[in-house]
Design an enzyme around this catalytic site. Structure first.
Site, PDB file in Angstrom:
ATOM      1  N   ASP A  66       0.816  -1.127   0.091  1.00  0.00           N
ATOM      2  CA  ASP A  66       0.119   0.018  -0.081  1.00  0.00           C
ATOM      3  C   ASP A  66       0.843   1.415  -0.038  1.00  0.00           C
ATOM      4  O   ASP A  66       1.946   1.310   0.094  1.00  0.00           O
ATOM      5  CB  ASP A  66      -0.989   0.096   1.178  1.00  0.00           C
ATOM      6  CG  ASP A  66      -0.247  -0.573   2.501  1.00  0.00           C
ATOM      7  OD1 ASP A  66       1.038  -0.466   2.450  1.00  0.00           O
ATOM      8  OD2 ASP A  66      -0.967  -0.901   3.507  1.00  0.00           O
ATOM      9  N   ASN A 134      -7.617  -3.103  14.116  1.00  0.00           N
ATOM     10  CA  ASN A 134      -9.130  -3.475  13.805  1.00  0.00           C
ATOM     11  C   ASN A 134      -9.336  -4.407  12.723  1.00  0.00           C
ATOM     12  O   ASN A 134     -10.244  -4.796  12.193  1.00  0.00           O
ATOM     13  CB  ASN A 134      -9.848  -2.164  13.035  1.00  0.00           C
ATOM     14  CG  ASN A 134      -9.146  -1.598  11.707  1.00  0.00           C
ATOM     15  OD1 ASN A 134      -8.277  -2.180  11.326  1.00  0.00           O
ATOM     16  ND2 ASN A 134      -9.489  -0.650  11.317  1.00  0.00           N
ATOM     17  N   HIS A 136      -7.326  -4.774   9.996  1.00  0.00           N
ATOM     18  CA  HIS A 136      -7.035  -4.637   8.519  1.00  0.00           C
ATOM     19  C   HIS A 136      -5.689  -5.023   8.225  1.00  0.00           C
ATOM     20  O   HIS A 136      -4.868  -5.367   9.135  1.00  0.00           O
ATOM     21  CB  HIS A 136      -6.984  -2.979   8.338  1.00  0.00           C
ATOM     22  CG  HIS A 136      -6.015  -2.083   8.718  1.00  0.00           C
ATOM     23  ND1 HIS A 136      -5.948  -0.791   8.918  1.00  0.00           N
ATOM     24  CD2 HIS A 136      -4.529  -2.523   9.046  1.00  0.00           C
ATOM     25  CE1 HIS A 136      -4.721  -0.385   9.575  1.00  0.00           C
ATOM     26  NE2 HIS A 136      -3.992  -1.281   9.437  1.00  0.00           N
ATOM     27  N   GLU A 141      -9.748  -2.074   5.152  1.00  0.00           N
ATOM     28  CA  GLU A 141     -10.488  -1.947   6.427  1.00  0.00           C
ATOM     29  C   GLU A 141     -11.710  -2.694   6.611  1.00  0.00           C
ATOM     30  O   GLU A 141     -11.896  -3.463   5.570  1.00  0.00           O
ATOM     31  CB  GLU A 141     -10.908  -0.523   6.510  1.00  0.00           C
ATOM     32  CG  GLU A 141      -9.807   0.648   6.367  1.00  0.00           C
ATOM     33  CD  GLU A 141      -8.801   0.898   7.467  1.00  0.00           C
ATOM     34  OE1 GLU A 141      -9.101   0.005   8.459  1.00  0.00           O
ATOM     35  OE2 GLU A 141      -8.232   1.841   7.573  1.00  0.00           O
TER      36      GLU A 141
HETATM   37  P1  PGA Z   1       2.065  -1.609  12.694  1.00  0.00           P
HETATM   38  O1  PGA Z   1       0.726  -1.390  11.898  1.00  0.00           O
HETATM   39  O2  PGA Z   1       3.018  -2.666  12.097  1.00  0.00           O
HETATM   40  O3  PGA Z   1       2.431  -0.064  12.708  1.00  0.00           O
HETATM   41  O4  PGA Z   1       1.529  -1.893  14.021  1.00  0.00           O
HETATM   42  C1  PGA Z   1       0.266  -2.561  11.154  1.00  0.00           C
HETATM   43  C2  PGA Z   1      -0.962  -2.103  10.396  1.00  0.00           C
HETATM   44  O5  PGA Z   1      -1.676  -1.039  10.609  1.00  0.00           O
HETATM   45  O6  PGA Z   1      -1.111  -2.822   9.374  1.00  0.00           O
END
Ligand code: PGA
Length: 240
Positions: A66, A134, A136, A141
Site C-alpha cells: 500500500d 481493527n 485490517h 479496513e
Molecule cells: P504496525 O501497523 O505494524 O505499525 O502495528 C500494522 C498495520 O496497521 O497494518
C-alpha cells in the site's frame, strides 16, 4: 493457519529463514512486502543476513501492499521512502524490481493495474503482512469486499489516529490510501503475518479463533491454505 509463538527475536529468526529458503530455491521469487512498525525487526535481520552472504535479493522482485494517496517517494512518511530506507538500500536488490503502489493513481481502474503487474511478474510467492488493531491487512479496513483488487480507500478514523505518531499532527495524515485488495493478498502462494505486543492480542484472537468475516479482514486468512502467523508472547496471550 499455522501459529508460531516465541520472543520477537525467535519468531523473526524463523520468519527470516523462510526468506533464506525461498530465495535459495527460487532466486527470482516475487515477495509481497509491508510497512509499519512490525516488519522493522524482520527487515533488519534480512539486511544482516544479506550482508553476511546468507541470502541475496539480486534476482527477486517485490510488491508492497500500500501507499498513501498524495505522497511521493521523497516524502519521509511515504511507504516508498520507508522501504528504500529500511530495506532496499540495505540489501542487494535491484531498485527497478521494487514496486510500491503509486500514491497518484486517479481512480480504481488505474489502481487495479497493480494487480496486472503482479500477475505479469508471476504472482506473489510470499506475502508479508502486519495487522491493524481493527484487523485490517494492508489498508483493507473492515467490510472491504473479499473480491477486492488494488483500490483506493478512505482511511478510517482509527487507522488515521493509529498512524498519526509518524506525522506532526492528525491533520497531516492523508485521508486516503491505495492498497492491494483482499483478493490480491489471497492470491499469494504463501502468507506470513507478524504481530507483536499486547495491543494486538485481542485482534489476533479474533483473527485465529473467530469466524472468517469481512468485519475482521485478517480472519479471512483462515480461508487461505498456507498462512503462518509469527507472534510474540504478548500478541499470542489471548489465544486459547
Ligand atoms: P504496525 O501497523 O505494524 O505499525 O502495528 C500494522 C498495520 O496497521 O497494518
Amino acid at each position: 493457519m499455522k501459529v508460531i509463538v516465541g520472543t520477537q527475536e525467535e519468531v523473526v529468526a524463523q520468519a527470516s529463514q523462510r526468506y533464506v529458503n525461498l530465495l535459495a530455491a527460487k532466486p527470482d521469487a516475487v515477495l509481497g512486502l509491508a510497512t509499519g512498525s512490525t516488519p522493522l525487526s524482520l527487515y533488519a535481520e534480512l539486511a544482516r543476513l544479506c550482508a553476511a552472504g546468507e541470502l541475496s535479493f539480486a534476482e527477486c522482485s517485490t510488491f508492497n501492499l500500500d501507499e498513501y494517496i498524495g505522497l511521493d517517494g521523497t516524502n519521509e512518511q511515504s511507504y516508498r521512502y520507508f522501504m528504500d530506507h529500511n530495506l532496499f538500500s540495505k540489501v542487494d536488490i535491484k531498485m527497478e524490481r521494487t514496486h510500491v503502489p503509486s500514491g497518484f493513481v486517479k481512480d480504481d481502474a488505474e489502481a487495479a493495474q497493480y494487480d496486472a503487474l503482479i500477475d505479469e511478474a508471476g504472482g506473489i510467492d510470499l506475502q508479508l503482512l502486519g495487522i491493524g488493531n481493527n484487523g485490517h491487512i494492508g489498508f483493507n479496513e473492515p467490510l472491504t469486499p473479499f473480491t477486492s483488487v488494488t483500490h483506493i480507500v478512505k482511511l478510517t478514523d482509527s487507522t488515521r489516529e493509529a498512524n498519526k505518531r509518524f506525522f506532526s499532527s492528525l491533520d497531516e495524515v492523508p485521508t486516503h490510501a491505495v492498497t492491494m485488495g483482499i483478493h490480491t493478498v489471497m492470491k499469494a502462494r504463501s502468507i506470513n503475518l507478524l504481530a507483536f505486543g499486547e495491543a494486538k492480542a485481542e485482534i489476533i484472537k479474533k483473527t485465529v479463533e473467530g469466524r472468517p468475516d469481512i468485519a475482521v479482514p485478517a480472519s479471512l486468512l483462515q480461508l487461505h491454505e498456507d498462512v503462518t502467523l509469527y507472534l510474540d508472547r504478548a500478541a499470542a496471550a489471548k489465544l486459547s
